[in-house]
Design an enzyme around this catalytic site. Structure first.
Site, mmCIF file in Angstrom:
data_model
loop_
_atom_site.group_PDB
_atom_site.id
_atom_site.type_symbol
_atom_site.label_atom_id
_atom_site.label_comp_id
_atom_site.label_asym_id
_atom_site.label_seq_id
_atom_site.Cartn_x
_atom_site.Cartn_y
_atom_site.Cartn_z
ATOM 1 N N SER A 81 0.837 -1.087 0.021
ATOM 2 C CA SER A 81 -0.018 0.002 -0.124
ATOM 3 C C SER A 81 0.999 1.155 0.009
ATOM 4 C CB SER A 81 -0.936 0.133 1.501
ATOM 5 O OG SER A 81 -1.789 1.054 1.197
ATOM 6 N N ARG B 256 3.108 -12.108 2.791
ATOM 7 C CA ARG B 256 2.092 -12.289 1.668
ATOM 8 C C ARG B 256 3.103 -12.564 0.294
ATOM 9 N NH1 ARG B 256 -2.684 -7.983 2.656
ATOM 10 N NH2 ARG B 256 -3.425 -9.068 4.748
#
Length: 427
Positions: free
Chosen positions: A357, A396
């Site tokens: 992000s 991730r």
RNA sequence: GGAGAGGUGGCAGAGUGGUCGAAUGCGCUCGACUUGAAAUCGAGUGUGCUGAAAGGCACCGUGGGUUCGAAUCCCACCCUCUCCGCCA
């Protein structure tokens, strides 16, 4: 922290922009009311203080030139001074109370969305702006989710982690631990080569640091706290790096400052009970390499684009398919003015999942942390702009690697870029 | 954990009740000298709030107190450093 002066001067326009996120009428009206009360008290108070200072000086002068404390003149002045003091002792606490209340509300108001952020209420209205690496999306049908792969290979263990800690923790074993370490080194090396200065900050941070970056006061539920020490477990390196230059006045020539840091991140994940209960996607502890920039306000937009590129470069090097979305106004994080999310392809879920992000916070965190710079020859100081982004979330990334690189025989091919780091080509 | 020292402007550092928002040095800005630069000399230079401006107010770690008046005195707290102990 929003700019109170800007709000005061143009409340309607300000509120309209803020309401692109949600309904902020109430806190904004409260701020405006408290601000007005506080300011009118301040006028009153400072006039009294001016007279009080005058009396102090007068008495000092007269005493110096031989007056005695018992002289009528001195007595009268002292009398007046005492009266002012009595009035001030009523006004001051009132004003302080207003200021505290004002500050408390201000700290809960999120950043103004960028003028260019797409309008929308929820993540459904985020805008996809790019896809990369479609050719690397696996075409095999019987793909396993990464936690099954990890357990088959004996490199991830969730059950034993519950015994050690709780659910939502993982223990990496053998090649799993090595893979994590390799990814961290790979990501840091790439970002250092791209011009970022590597730092390794404290993993415990104080309340002031969390407030400066915007995690507090609103999101206290999300962080782990060490109660007796006023220290919290770092939820993201963003918090630590943001406070690296807190309360400093930097020289304009020193900007931009580009930092990267590997840290573990600790999050309570309150309120996400049912979600992502399996695998590496949502853990209480995960590793992340963070990118962070302190920049001159004039350059924050291009710096933001470049930050996104630097994060994307990792996925490209690993040949992991991803897409970039721009968050709509309703989905922006508290401190962000404009945000790009990078989502990596997770074959087992058949969809893209957030892996980075990248946000431009403009002067929001700079106000909260009093992060300023000074331009040579110019009077005064200005707030700088801060930007942050993941480059990338390591857990991730591992999940995406295991899933995208699985082979029919159950093994995992190691991406070329990682082979040298891991010292093997197959897991 | 024990003992001690200390927190003052961009930095270093003086200042123990009155014209102290604060000496001095460094840094920075402007000017003089110089072909240019350095050195030297001169002038200026904290931050924030408020005000159209003049000006006013606040700020010497934080919060209280004493006083007409506090960087300076008193109380409490926080933080930093040094030495000793313990320890990766």
């Amino acid at each position: 922290m929003i700019d109170l002066k800007q709000l005061r001067e143009n409340p309607d326009q300000f509120l309209a922009r803020l309401n692109q996120r949600g309904d902020y009428n109430e806190p904004v009206q409260q701020v405006l009311a408290l601000d007005q009360q506080q300011r009118s008290l301040e006028v009153n108070r400072s006039q009294l203080q001016a007279r009080s200072n005058e009396i102090g000086k007068l008495v000092g002068q007269k005493m110096k030139s031989g007056a005695q404390p018992e002289d009528a003149e001195i007595q009268t002045l002292r009398e007046e001074g005492n009266q002012i003091k009595a009035q001030l002792s009523e006004l001051e606490p009132q004003e302080k109370e207003l200021k505290v209340a004002l500050e408390a509300i201000l700290l809960t108001i999120p950043n103004l969305p960028s003028q260019t952020a797409p309008l929308g209420k929820s993540e459904a209205e985020n805008v996809e702006i790019k896809r990369w690496g479609d050719e690397y999306i696996p075409t095999t049908t019987d793909l396993l989710p990464h936690w099954e792969i990890g357990e088959k290979l004996g490199i991830l263990n969730f059950e034993r982690s519950v015994k050690i800690a709780q659910s939502r923790f993982v223990t990496l074993i053998g090649a799993g631990a090595a893979l994590e370490r390799a990814l961290i080194r790979f990501m840091l090396d790439r970002q250092v080569a791209a011009g970022y200065t590597e730092i390794s900050p404290p993993f415990l941070v104080n309340t002031t640091s969390l407030t400066a970056s915007g995690q507090l006061p609103k999101f206290a539920e999300e962080s782990f706290k060490c109660d007796r020490d006023d220290l919290w477990l770092l939820p993201t390196a963003e918090v630590a790096i943001n406070s690296l230059h807190r309360d400093e006045v930097l020289e304009a020539e020193a900007l931009p400052l580009h930092y990267c840091a590997y840290t573990p991140c600790f999050r309570r994940e309150a309120g996400s009970y049912g979600r992502d209960t399996r695998g590496l996607i949502r853990l209480h502890q995960f590793d992340k390499v963070e990118l962070f920039k302190f920049v001159h306000p004039d350059t924050s937009e291009p710096e933001h684009e470049q930050l996104l590129n630097d994060a994307e470069a990792i996925l490209q090097a690993l040949k992991l398919p991803y897409r970039v979305i721009e968050l709509c106004t309703g989905d922006l994080g508290f401190s962000a003015s404009k945000t790009y999310d990078i989502e990596v392809w997770l074959p087992s879920a058949g969809k893209y999942r957030e892996i980075s992000s990248c946000s431009n916070c403009r002067d929001f965190q700079a106000r909260r942390g009093n992060l300023r710079f000074k331009e040579a020859g110019k009077k005064g100081t200005q707030f700088l702009h801060t930007l942050n982004g993941s480059g990338l979330a390591v857990g991730r990334t591992m999940a995406a690697l295991l899933e995208n690189y699985q082979q029919p025989d159950g093994t995992i091919r190691v991406p070329e870029a990682l082979e040298a780091y891991l010292g093997r080509s197959i897991l």
